[in-house]
Design an enzyme around this catalytic site. Structure first.
Site, PDB file in Angstrom:
ATOM      1  N   SER A 150       0.869  -1.181   0.000  1.00  0.00           N
ATOM      2  CA  SER A 150       0.000   0.000   0.000  1.00  0.00           C
ATOM      3  C   SER A 150       0.903   1.228   0.000  1.00  0.00           C
ATOM      4  O   SER A 150       1.132   1.851   1.021  1.00  0.00           O
ATOM      5  CB  SER A 150      -0.922  -0.005   1.222  1.00  0.00           C
ATOM      6  OG  SER A 150      -0.184   0.121   2.414  1.00  0.00           O
ATOM      7  N   LYS A 168       7.022  -0.126  14.481  1.00  0.00           N
ATOM      8  CA  LYS A 168       6.025  -1.134  14.089  1.00  0.00           C
ATOM      9  C   LYS A 168       6.685  -2.112  13.127  1.00  0.00           C
ATOM     10  O   LYS A 168       7.337  -1.714  12.163  1.00  0.00           O
ATOM     11  CB  LYS A 168       4.755  -0.507  13.518  1.00  0.00           C
ATOM     12  CG  LYS A 168       4.822   0.086  12.131  1.00  0.00           C
ATOM     13  CD  LYS A 168       3.387   0.303  11.570  1.00  0.00           C
ATOM     14  CE  LYS A 168       3.411   0.706  10.117  1.00  0.00           C
ATOM     15  NZ  LYS A 168       2.078   0.786   9.508  1.00  0.00           N
ATOM     16  N   LYS A 214      10.015   5.177   6.896  1.00  0.00           N
ATOM     17  CA  LYS A 214      10.392   3.967   6.158  1.00  0.00           C
ATOM     18  C   LYS A 214      11.562   4.305   5.244  1.00  0.00           C
ATOM     19  O   LYS A 214      11.446   5.178   4.376  1.00  0.00           O
ATOM     20  CB  LYS A 214       9.222   3.503   5.277  1.00  0.00           C
ATOM     21  CG  LYS A 214       7.980   3.029   6.030  1.00  0.00           C
ATOM     22  CD  LYS A 214       6.806   2.961   5.062  1.00  0.00           C
ATOM     23  CE  LYS A 214       5.610   2.235   5.635  1.00  0.00           C
ATOM     24  NZ  LYS A 214       4.389   2.451   4.805  1.00  0.00           N
ATOM     25  N   ASP A 258       1.675   8.725   6.631  1.00  0.00           N
ATOM     26  CA  ASP A 258       2.519   7.707   5.970  1.00  0.00           C
ATOM     27  C   ASP A 258       2.476   7.940   4.463  1.00  0.00           C
ATOM     28  O   ASP A 258       3.384   8.530   3.888  1.00  0.00           O
ATOM     29  CB  ASP A 258       2.025   6.309   6.366  1.00  0.00           C
ATOM     30  CG  ASP A 258       2.718   5.196   5.584  1.00  0.00           C
ATOM     31  OD1 ASP A 258       3.757   5.455   4.955  1.00  0.00           O
ATOM     32  OD2 ASP A 258       2.215   4.052   5.586  1.00  0.00           O
ATOM     33  N   GLU A 286      -2.852   6.080  12.014  1.00  0.00           N
ATOM     34  CA  GLU A 286      -1.986   6.384  10.862  1.00  0.00           C
ATOM     35  C   GLU A 286      -2.838   6.373   9.596  1.00  0.00           C
ATOM     36  O   GLU A 286      -3.723   5.523   9.459  1.00  0.00           O
ATOM     37  CB  GLU A 286      -0.900   5.308  10.804  1.00  0.00           C
ATOM     38  CG  GLU A 286       0.003   5.340   9.588  1.00  0.00           C
ATOM     39  CD  GLU A 286       0.892   4.090   9.554  1.00  0.00           C
ATOM     40  OE1 GLU A 286       1.190   3.521  10.628  1.00  0.00           O
ATOM     41  OE2 GLU A 286       1.266   3.662   8.450  1.00  0.00           O
ATOM     42  N   HIS A 309       8.501  -1.145   9.344  1.00  0.00           N
ATOM     43  CA  HIS A 309       8.803  -2.170   8.339  1.00  0.00           C
ATOM     44  C   HIS A 309       7.954  -1.919   7.084  1.00  0.00           C
ATOM     45  O   HIS A 309       7.173  -0.955   7.043  1.00  0.00           O
ATOM     46  CB  HIS A 309       8.474  -3.554   8.909  1.00  0.00           C
ATOM     47  CG  HIS A 309       7.008  -3.756   9.161  1.00  0.00           C
ATOM     48  ND1 HIS A 309       6.403  -4.982   9.236  1.00  0.00           N
ATOM     49  CD2 HIS A 309       5.993  -2.846   9.339  1.00  0.00           C
ATOM     50  CE1 HIS A 309       5.111  -4.833   9.448  1.00  0.00           C
ATOM     51  NE2 HIS A 309       4.839  -3.560   9.518  1.00  0.00           N
ATOM     52  N   ARG A 310       8.073  -2.793   6.070  1.00  0.00           N
ATOM     53  CA  ARG A 310       7.133  -2.822   4.945  1.00  0.00           C
ATOM     54  C   ARG A 310       6.393  -4.157   4.992  1.00  0.00           C
ATOM     55  O   ARG A 310       6.812  -5.097   5.651  1.00  0.00           O
ATOM     56  CB  ARG A 310       7.857  -2.699   3.587  1.00  0.00           C
ATOM     57  CG  ARG A 310       8.651  -1.438   3.355  1.00  0.00           C
ATOM     58  CD  ARG A 310       7.908  -0.149   3.632  1.00  0.00           C
ATOM     59  NE  ARG A 310       6.667   0.053   2.910  1.00  0.00           N
ATOM     60  CZ  ARG A 310       6.471   0.972   1.964  1.00  0.00           C
ATOM     61  NH1 ARG A 310       7.475   1.756   1.603  1.00  0.00           N
ATOM     62  NH2 ARG A 310       5.283   1.137   1.390  1.00  0.00           N
ATOM     63  N   SER A 311       5.307  -4.228   4.250  1.00  0.00           N
ATOM     64  CA  SER A 311       4.555  -5.493   4.274  1.00  0.00           C
ATOM     65  C   SER A 311       5.346  -6.623   3.605  1.00  0.00           C
ATOM     66  O   SER A 311       5.188  -7.790   3.950  1.00  0.00           O
ATOM     67  CB  SER A 311       3.186  -5.320   3.620  1.00  0.00           C
ATOM     68  OG  SER A 311       3.300  -4.715   2.357  1.00  0.00           O
ATOM     69  N   GLU A 358       1.517  -9.387   7.263  1.00  0.00           N
ATOM     70  CA  GLU A 358       2.379  -8.938   8.353  1.00  0.00           C
ATOM     71  C   GLU A 358       2.271  -9.840   9.575  1.00  0.00           C
ATOM     72  O   GLU A 358       2.671  -9.453  10.682  1.00  0.00           O
ATOM     73  CB  GLU A 358       2.077  -7.473   8.686  1.00  0.00           C
ATOM     74  CG  GLU A 358       2.360  -6.566   7.488  1.00  0.00           C
ATOM     75  CD  GLU A 358       2.313  -5.086   7.788  1.00  0.00           C
ATOM     76  OE1 GLU A 358       1.809  -4.693   8.857  1.00  0.00           O
ATOM     77  OE2 GLU A 358       2.778  -4.296   6.933  1.00  0.00           O
ATOM     78  N   HIS A 361      -3.285  -6.062   2.725  1.00  0.00           N
ATOM     79  CA  HIS A 361      -2.394  -7.076   3.308  1.00  0.00           C
ATOM     80  C   HIS A 361      -3.087  -8.401   3.575  1.00  0.00           C
ATOM     81  O   HIS A 361      -2.497  -9.309   4.154  1.00  0.00           O
ATOM     82  CB  HIS A 361      -1.779  -6.566   4.613  1.00  0.00           C
ATOM     83  CG  HIS A 361      -0.878  -5.379   4.414  1.00  0.00           C
ATOM     84  ND1 HIS A 361      -0.433  -4.592   5.439  1.00  0.00           N
ATOM     85  CD2 HIS A 361      -0.330  -4.858   3.282  1.00  0.00           C
ATOM     86  CE1 HIS A 361       0.345  -3.634   4.966  1.00  0.00           C
ATOM     87  NE2 HIS A 361       0.409  -3.762   3.655  1.00  0.00           N
ATOM     88  N   GLN A 366      -6.430  -1.568   7.394  1.00  0.00           N
ATOM     89  CA  GLN A 366      -5.289  -2.439   7.094  1.00  0.00           C
ATOM     90  C   GLN A 366      -4.622  -3.053   8.333  1.00  0.00           C
ATOM     91  O   GLN A 366      -4.239  -4.211   8.316  1.00  0.00           O
ATOM     92  CB  GLN A 366      -4.263  -1.610   6.317  1.00  0.00           C
ATOM     93  CG  GLN A 366      -3.030  -2.351   5.844  1.00  0.00           C
ATOM     94  CD  GLN A 366      -2.116  -1.436   5.034  1.00  0.00           C
ATOM     95  OE1 GLN A 366      -2.339  -1.207   3.849  1.00  0.00           O
ATOM     96  NE2 GLN A 366      -1.092  -0.894   5.661  1.00  0.00           N
ATOM     97  N   GLU A 367      -4.456  -2.238   9.391  1.00  0.00           N
ATOM     98  CA  GLU A 367      -3.656  -2.725  10.535  1.00  0.00           C
ATOM     99  C   GLU A 367      -4.296  -2.358  11.873  1.00  0.00           C
ATOM    100  O   GLU A 367      -4.673  -1.208  12.097  1.00  0.00           O
ATOM    101  CB  GLU A 367      -2.244  -2.117  10.476  1.00  0.00           C
ATOM    102  CG  GLU A 367      -1.527  -2.465   9.195  1.00  0.00           C
ATOM    103  CD  GLU A 367      -0.202  -1.714   9.016  1.00  0.00           C
ATOM    104  OE1 GLU A 367       0.395  -1.288  10.013  1.00  0.00           O
ATOM    105  OE2 GLU A 367       0.212  -1.568   7.850  1.00  0.00           O
ATOM    106  N   ASP A 408      -3.714   1.523  11.634  1.00  0.00           N
ATOM    107  CA  ASP A 408      -3.338   2.078  10.335  1.00  0.00           C
ATOM    108  C   ASP A 408      -4.423   1.675   9.342  1.00  0.00           C
ATOM    109  O   ASP A 408      -4.326   0.626   8.706  1.00  0.00           O
ATOM    110  CB  ASP A 408      -1.980   1.557   9.864  1.00  0.00           C
ATOM    111  CG  ASP A 408      -1.612   2.101   8.475  1.00  0.00           C
ATOM    112  OD1 ASP A 408      -2.357   2.969   7.964  1.00  0.00           O
ATOM    113  OD2 ASP A 408      -0.603   1.661   7.910  1.00  0.00           O
TER     114      ASP A 408
HETATM  115  O1  LIG Z   1       1.074   1.034   5.232  1.00  0.00           O
HETATM  116  C1  LIG Z   1       2.037   0.708   5.917  1.00  0.00           C
HETATM  117  O2  LIG Z   1       2.300   1.359   6.922  1.00  0.00           O
HETATM  118  C2  LIG Z   1       2.960  -0.411   5.489  1.00  0.00           C
HETATM  119  C3  LIG Z   1       3.638  -1.172   6.570  1.00  0.00           C
HETATM  120  O3  LIG Z   1       2.785  -1.737   7.504  1.00  0.00           O
HETATM  121  O4  LIG Z   1       2.382  -1.241   4.532  1.00  0.00           O
HETATM  122  P1  LIG Z   1       3.112  -1.347   3.084  1.00  0.00           P
HETATM  123  O5  LIG Z   1       4.515  -1.771   3.336  1.00  0.00           O
HETATM  124  O6  LIG Z   1       2.303  -2.353   2.319  1.00  0.00           O
HETATM  125  O7  LIG Z   1       3.047   0.025   2.487  1.00  0.00           O
HETATM  126 MG   LIG Z   2       0.748   2.870   6.655  1.00  0.00          MG
END
Ligand SMILES: O=C(O)[C@@H](CO)OP(=O)(O)O
Ligand SMILES: [Mg+2]
Length: 422
Positions: A43, A390, A339, A314, A287, A367-369, A207, A157, A165-166, A245
């Protein structure tokens, strides 16, 4: 300490989604050798540095990544080998100039960030200091961050119908890192029990969080709240809090509304919904609560909820120091996600964190997914003293590698402070 590279080499390896990525190895004069694994998001924000990757994520072809590998082994290695760089910033500047585009799209942000991370790690090894220490800016005290465990996955994800998403658990009230990790693991186990007892699937998302067939975010939050209680923790900032998130850019519609659990919501509706959520549940951080293009919505969200809730940019901030500085001026959010591969070099990442620090904005390293076993971000979170990391669920090797690195640092340095704020 100057940096002189004798060898730089990339190979293609797998990431946690069974897709190709890069592993970059560097050797410095004097013999220090280090390696870095490159992460990849699903994403992504539209302003991110551009990785070279295949168009079709379902297919393992590796051509885009192979091109990036070729750039490290060819153009980048040729340009930097046997040159002496004054420091990391000078090395990263050379990469930026060699690429020549604002988005690092020519050489590939994945090629560039891999080289940058590997050199940072090798430079620390050459100095004989841990990576976190060499990443720590002058005058900034290092600290162990509160881990944010993403235990319920949705959105891009997971294949479930959950739009947010999270859903992360944040043991803000834990006395130390080890207890925070333990809380994460215990709530994760309690959540699995709740899910299976309730007839839900305990299958996992990208994740490592569970990806049950839930639709409404409030239903997911209720389950999480129950699991925190089951595990014997107090919900809230003194115990185990929750961070979200939603990654709202992913469910924003072309007409500017947001589609949540089949309901069409305006920005105003979304803000009201978040207000209600923060009243009903111990959510301390949100987020990407709104889409990256919803500037007016973000300003109102910040006005209405920014006093009591951490609001993290983000997709709209993309770890870009200039973008974050502008957002601070505009009154958007009060924290930034961080990131490395969104901006593409270690130096620019540290600059983004400095911008946050100077404005009193929070910073959460992420991190990234799509991940590898690389644990660079754990050191970045400690060295920057930002207080938050995270890295997904407290399960699955590529997620756990970061938490285990934190535990390792904590074991070696028992006097490092832990927590969100001094
Ligand atoms: O949106 C986010 O914050 C990230 C990490 O959790 O997802 P993605 O790496 O897929 O962008
Ligand atoms: Mg995000």
């Amino acid at each position: 300490m100057s940096i002189e590279i004798t060898m730089l080499r990339a190979i293609e390896v797998l990431d946690s989604r069974a897709r190709p990525t890069l592993s970059v190895t560097v050797e410095l004069a004097g013999g220090a050798v280090a390696r870095a694994g490159v992460p990849s998001g699903a994403s992504t924000g539209s302003g991110e540095a551009v990785e070279l990757r295949d168009g079709d994520p379902e297919r393992y072809r590796g051509q885009g990544v192979r091109t990036a590998v070729g750039h490290v082994n060819g153009e980048i290695a040729d340009a930097v080998r046997s040159r002496r760089f004054a420091d990391q910033a000078a090395f990263d500047q050379a990469l930026i100039e060699l690429d020549g585009t604002p988005s690092k799209s020519r050489l590939g942000a994945n090629a560039v960030v891999g080289a940058s991370m590997a050199v940072a790690r090798a430079a620390a090894a050459r100095q004989g200091v841990p990576l976190w220490r060499s990443l720590s800016p002058d005058g900034v005290p290092a600290r162990l961050p509160v881990p944010h465990f993403n235990v319920l996955n949705g959105g891009a994800h997971a294949a479930n119908p959950l739009d947010f998403q999270e859903f992360m658990i944040a043991p803000l009230g834990a006395p130390d890192l080890a207890e925070a990790v333990r809380a994460g693991a215990e709530v994760y186990a309690a959540l699995r029990r709740r899910l299976t007892d309730g007839g839900h699937s305990a299958g996992l998302g990208d994740e490592g969080g569970f990806a049950p067939e839930l639709t409404r975010p409030e239903d997911a939050l209720a389950l999480l709240l129950d699991a925190i209680g089951d595990a014997g923790y107090t919900p809230g900032r003194d115990g185990v809090a929750i961070a979200l998130d939603p990654a709202a850019s992913e469910f924003r519609q072309p007409d500017g509304t947001y589609l949540v659990a089949g309901e069409k919501l305006t920005s105003t509706d979304m803000i009201a919904r978040y207000r209600q959520i923060t009243e009903d549940f111990p959510v301390w951080s949100i987020e990407d609560g709104l889409g990256e293009d919803d500037r007016d919505g973000w300003i109102r969200l910040t006005e209405e909820l920014g006093e009591g809730v951490q609001l993290v940019g983000d997709d709209n901030f993309v770890t870009n120091p200039a973008v974050i500085a502008q957002a601070i001026e505009d009154g958007i959010a009060n924290a930034s996600l961080i990131k490395l591969n969104q901006i593409g070099t270690v130096t620019e990442t540290l600059q983004a964190m400095a911008v946050c620090r100077q404005a009193g904005y929070g910073a959460m390293v992420s991190h990234r997914s799509g991940e590898t076993e690389d644990s660079f971000i754990a050191d970045l979170a400690v060295g920057s003293g930002c207080g938050q990391l995270k890295s997904g669920a407290p399960a699955r090797g590529e997620r756990v590698a970061k938490y285990n690195r934190l535990l390792e640092i904590a074991a070696h340095r028992p006097r490092l402070p832990f927590g969100l704020t001094p």
